[in-house]
Design an enzyme around this catalytic site. Sequence first.
Site, short mmCIF file in Angstrom:
data_model
loop_
_atom_site.label_atom_id
_atom_site.label_comp_id
_atom_site.label_asym_id
_atom_site.label_seq_id
_atom_site.Cartn_x
_atom_site.Cartn_y
_atom_site.Cartn_z
N GLU A 1 -5.68 -8.39 -0.21
CA GLU A 1 -6.36 -8.04 1.05
C GLU A 1 -7.83 -7.82 0.73
O GLU A 1 -8.15 -6.92 -0.05
CB GLU A 1 -5.77 -6.77 1.69
CG GLU A 1 -4.44 -7.00 2.37
CD GLU A 1 -3.97 -5.80 3.18
OE1 GLU A 1 -4.82 -5.12 3.81
OE2 GLU A 1 -2.76 -5.55 3.18
N GLU B 1 0.82 -1.24 0.00
CA GLU B 1 0.00 0.00 0.00
C GLU B 1 0.84 1.27 0.00
O GLU B 1 0.64 2.16 0.84
CB GLU B 1 -0.96 -0.01 1.19
CG GLU B 1 -1.95 -1.14 1.15
CD GLU B 1 -3.09 -1.02 2.17
OE1 GLU B 1 -2.97 -0.23 3.13
OE2 GLU B 1 -4.10 -1.71 1.99
#
Length: 497
Positions: free
Chosen positions: A291, A172
Amino acid sequence: SKAKMVIDKDFVISKIDKRIYGSFIEHLGRAVYGGIYEPGHPSADEQGFRQDVIDLVKELQVSIVRYPGGNMVSAYNWEDGIGPKEERPHRLELAWRVIETNQVGTNEFIDWAKKANAEVMMAVNLGTRGIDAARNLVEYTNHAGGTAWSELRKQHGYEKPHNIKTWCLGNEMDGPWQIGQKTAVEYGRLAAETAKAMRLVDPTIELVSCGSSGSGMPTFPEWEAITLDHTYEYSDYISLHKYYGNRNNDTANFLASPMEMESFIQTVISTCDYIKAKKRSKKTINLSFDEWNVWFHSNEQDKKIEPWSIAPPQLEDVYTFEDALLVGSMLNTMIRHSDRIKIAAMAQLVNVIAPIMTENGGGAWKQTIFYPFYYTSVYGRGVALKPLIHSPKYDSTDFTDVPYLDSSVVYNEEKDEVVIFATNRHMENTLQVDIDARSFEGYEVKEHVVLQNDDPKATNTLGKEEVKPHNKGESYMESGKVVGILPKLSWNMIRLT
Ligand code: AHR
């Protein structure tokens, strides 16, 4: 209400990569300490791993586990987690503001994954570190011997290389909460050069570059376009992350969220293929949805946690029945895109936004979301078929034309079995689905598993399982057709053999 479906052996989407039934263990909260690892626990093995947890992970048939983060990896020194445990440093872990004791590290986790019959998907730190730390880690884990890092591994008791195949290039990196956040150009350059060096150490590895940390990010999908422009030649997959939550207690809208997931996936595929066209490349970048889950229940609670404790309960969402329905639909969405999604990870696996919960020193139990994952992972192996669906629809706060019926279909040639996963999103009515299974003549309904509950907010706790499936579903055969009877608000698995 009535819906119709056509399924056919020839409507093949793709062979399903077993890695879509993956999950994630981050050094976060009680995922590692008190979750998979608790020396002194009655079920702990000689390495301190809880056997009761391993048994539940094996039951889920989790194919691959992402590790060690997550946000945590962006400031992690992997060298802290190798060698004699008593010499390992305690560190301030900045992502979650706790103390990391490093009692579990790379080698222990790889051992644990083996015990749980899962592969490891290893992430490298591209927040505070870069090329050097990453290539050293690949040398430590994957190089046979005769060099400083590979000999150190041997000295640590691991004679043979671990041969980790799948690697994440950071986590991320677009997020302002990330330690060492990067712009798309900064990340693209760093990821490409890191990938190059890691591949020079071991050309057999596969690499996942960071996509946006969510479709809601202001830089989505420009982030994908810019970073892929740099990484296209060096990486194989791009990551997607998505968490949903029923924050406004609007169940009809919450259950429609996979419509958003659908368009997120479509946009990422389009962006990958745009860069492919731009580069005149023959290579296709696939997706790693590494995720995904429901996450919101614990948000308020987590704000109260005092910093710098060891393994406090963090992100311990207690899941409801409606969360399980959503998880079932998210899995359906990924199966329908299995031609491009080759890896996925339910985030996470134990205690932290997880299907498996534990009590420190006590028992382990299954959350509501355990069940759709379990059935889809165990029975959803084979080839994904494209179901043609005609379903009545509804409008919700954020979505229009939401089909009440959400489904995916898997054909397992080896077992000669067709498996239909189906959610009925209708809050009041049973949905009858007439299924024309034309190319599966002579097949019968072998089993119809149903997850249903009158209370959308029903939960499971240790010793009290309010949400669990039964296999008394009422689907039947009539004039060569399957008639699926899906109770109001239910997740279903209909197996034909
Ligand atoms: O899974 C919890 C966190 O969610 C991860 O650490 C991070 O990557 C994401 O924001």
